[in-house]
Design a protein around this motif. Structure first.
Motif, PDB file in Angstrom:
ATOM      1  N   UNK A  56      19.247  -0.981  11.371  1.00 27.47           N
ATOM      2  CA  UNK A  56      20.558  -0.378  11.107  1.00 27.47           C
ATOM      3  C   UNK A  56      21.554  -1.499  10.807  1.00 27.47           C
ATOM      4  N   UNK A  57      21.484  -2.534  11.653  1.00 23.43           N
ATOM      5  CA  UNK A  57      22.367  -3.691  11.510  1.00 23.43           C
ATOM      6  C   UNK A  57      22.129  -4.396  10.173  1.00 23.43           C
ATOM      7  N   UNK A  58      20.839  -4.590   9.866  1.00 20.31           N
ATOM      8  CA  UNK A  58      20.465  -5.268   8.622  1.00 20.31           C
ATOM      9  C   UNK A  58      20.974  -4.478   7.418  1.00 20.31           C
ATOM     10  N   UNK A  59      20.804  -3.164   7.461  1.00 18.56           N
ATOM     11  CA  UNK A  59      21.210  -2.320   6.330  1.00 18.56           C
ATOM     12  C   UNK A  59      22.715  -2.420   6.101  1.00 18.56           C
ATOM     13  N   UNK A  60      23.491  -2.375   7.177  1.00 19.38           N
ATOM     14  CA  UNK A  60      24.944  -2.401   6.967  1.00 19.38           C
ATOM     15  C   UNK A  60      25.429  -3.794   6.572  1.00 19.38           C
ATOM     16  N   UNK A  81      21.790   5.421   8.573  1.00 14.91           N
ATOM     17  CA  UNK A  81      20.576   4.751   9.057  1.00 14.91           C
ATOM     18  C   UNK A  81      20.256   5.216  10.478  1.00 14.91           C
ATOM     19  N   UNK A  82      21.300   5.434  11.272  1.00 22.53           N
ATOM     20  CA  UNK A  82      21.044   5.903  12.639  1.00 22.53           C
ATOM     21  C   UNK A  82      20.494   7.326  12.632  1.00 22.53           C
ATOM     22  N   UNK A  83      20.996   8.171  11.729  1.00 20.61           N
ATOM     23  CA  UNK A  83      20.447   9.524  11.616  1.00 20.61           C
ATOM     24  C   UNK A  83      18.959   9.480  11.314  1.00 20.61           C
ATOM     25  N   UNK A  84      18.557   8.553  10.420  1.00 17.77           N
ATOM     26  CA  UNK A  84      17.135   8.401  10.083  1.00 17.77           C
ATOM     27  C   UNK A  84      16.342   8.115  11.354  1.00 17.77           C
ATOM     28  N   UNK A 102      14.120   4.978   4.849  1.00 14.44           N
ATOM     29  CA  UNK A 102      14.625   3.794   4.159  1.00 14.44           C
ATOM     30  C   UNK A 102      16.037   4.015   3.650  1.00 14.44           C
ATOM     31  N   UNK A 103      16.718   2.896   3.483  1.00 19.09           N
ATOM     32  CA  UNK A 103      18.047   2.909   2.886  1.00 19.09           C
ATOM     33  C   UNK A 103      17.966   2.077   1.615  1.00 19.09           C
ATOM     34  N   UNK A 104      18.470   2.629   0.533  1.00 18.20           N
ATOM     35  CA  UNK A 104      18.449   1.952  -0.761  1.00 18.20           C
ATOM     36  C   UNK A 104      19.885   1.694  -1.172  1.00 18.20           C
ATOM     37  N   UNK A 105      20.155   0.458  -1.576  1.00 21.39           N
ATOM     38  CA  UNK A 105      21.510   0.114  -2.008  1.00 21.39           C
ATOM     39  C   UNK A 105      21.484  -0.240  -3.487  1.00 21.39           C
ATOM     40  N   UNK A 156      16.217  -2.618  -0.813  1.00 21.58           N
ATOM     41  CA  UNK A 156      15.546  -1.604   0.010  1.00 21.58           C
ATOM     42  C   UNK A 156      15.514  -2.104   1.442  1.00 21.58           C
ATOM     43  N   UNK A 157      15.914  -1.301   2.345  1.00 28.42           N
ATOM     44  CA  UNK A 157      15.792  -1.672   3.758  1.00 28.42           C
ATOM     45  C   UNK A 157      15.021  -0.566   4.474  1.00 28.42           C
ATOM     46  N   UNK A 158      13.872  -0.944   5.035  1.00 27.05           N
ATOM     47  CA  UNK A 158      13.099   0.030   5.811  1.00 27.05           C
ATOM     48  C   UNK A 158      13.749   0.177   7.179  1.00 27.05           C
ATOM     49  N   UNK A 159      13.888   1.416   7.610  1.00 27.59           N
ATOM     50  CA  UNK A 159      14.540   1.667   8.898  1.00 27.59           C
ATOM     51  C   UNK A 159      13.481   2.073   9.933  1.00 27.59           C
ATOM     52  N   UNK A 160      13.222   1.147  10.850  1.00 25.32           N
ATOM     53  CA  UNK A 160      12.256   1.414  11.915  1.00 25.32           C
ATOM     54  C   UNK A 160      12.862   1.246  13.297  1.00 25.32           C
ATOM     55  N   UNK A 161      13.937   0.431  13.384  1.00 22.12           N
ATOM     56  CA  UNK A 161      14.511   0.155  14.706  1.00 22.12           C
ATOM     57  C   UNK A 161      16.018  -0.052  14.566  1.00 22.12           C
TER      58      UNK A 161
END
Lengths: 134, 142
Positions: free
Chosen positions: A15-19, A47-50, A58-61, A6-11
């Motif tokens: 985005x970098x962390x998620x990819x 993630x950028x759209x979020x 959040x992004x879930x992988x 799980x990656x929370x998207x706040x900044x």
């Protein structure tokens, strides 16, 4: 091995962390470098759209296996304003944020499957997947 | 993470050494456009060999850099787009329209040498549009 992230998207750092996490999981699944770039880029766009439309989410992988075939499912979820005209959002060249308007149809072309569920006022969920071709 | 910018003669060479956040990309754009004036550079090379992803935002920022540097009288060339990135950009429908690209640093330098030697090029870009050129910075006191 980690099968869910799980990656929370706040900044923009998220985005970098998620990819990066997406690329790492793709490597575990056995994807070749071209596919890893496709996956990382798709995650980056979602993630950028979020961040752009919902400010957070959040992004879930998921690393999955079906019929002995490895794959990855990526879910990008937010509780933002939602997409009012999904059909239009899936047309090349449409954007409401002054962006390039290539986001979602482009992401769809990068992956094997693409599903979009959006409820205006409630949020948007995009689920994409990629399978290892052997 | 800051992108190191090397001044080499009339050119600026920015070598992206790791994955960049949106803010890093915006910072790179700002710093290159500023340095074109400070060093009176005629050419800019952005080397993206080490970049992991060129998504829509990164692509747009590279285009902005090239166009903004162009308005300041400098030619820009993007080098080092590896095959995976090229493939992904095509699939995604991204383009670097109006932006010069070259295979690697060596080709990029050769391209700039050729482009910046064309007479009248600088006047075409920056002459009438920029009536107030930046004052020349002192050369240091050593």
């Amino acid at each position: 091995m980690a099968t869910i992230e799980h990656i929370l998207i706040h900044s923009d750092r998220d985005i970098l962390l998620a990819r990066q996490k997406g690329r790492a999981m793709g490597m575990l699944a056995g994807f070749v470098s071209t596919d890893l770039t496709l996956i990382a880029t798709a995650i980056s766009e979602l993630a950028r759209n979020i961040l752009l439309y919902a400010r957070e989410g959040e992004v879930e992988l998921h690393l999955i296996q079906e019929d002995r075939r490895n794959g990855m499912v990526i879910i990008a979820r937010d509780q933002g304003p939602g997409i009012h005209d999904v059909e239009r959002a899936m047309q090349d060249g449409f954007s409401t944020s002054g962006g390039l308007g290539l986001g979602l149809p482009g992401v769809k072309r990068l992956m094997d499957s693409f599903e979009l569920i959006s409820v205006p006022g409630r949020g948007t969920t995009v689920q994409i997947s990629k399978w290892l071709h052997k | 993470m800051d992108v190191p910018v090397l001044k080499q003669g009339q050119y600026l060479i920015a070598t992206v050494q790791s994955a960049l956040t949106d803010a890093d990309l915006a910072q790179l754009r700002h710093s290159l456009v500023e340095q074109v004036g400070r060093f009176r550079s005629r050419g800019v090379i952005v080397d993206v060999t080490a970049v992991d992803v060129l998504d829509s935002f990164a692509c747009r920022t590279l285009r902005d850099i090239a166009h903004m540097a162009g308005f300041r009288g400098a030619e820009t060339v993007i080098v080092g787009i590896h095959p995976d990135l090229a493939f992904t950009m095509v699939r995604l429908g991204l383009s670097l329209e109006g932006v010069s690209t070259a295979l690697d640093l060596e080709e990029g330098l050769a391209f700039l040498d050729k482009e910046t030697r064309r007479p009248g090029r600088r006047a075409l870009h920056s002459g009438a549009a920029m009536p107030h050129p930046e004052p020349r910075k002192p050369r240091g006191n050593h």
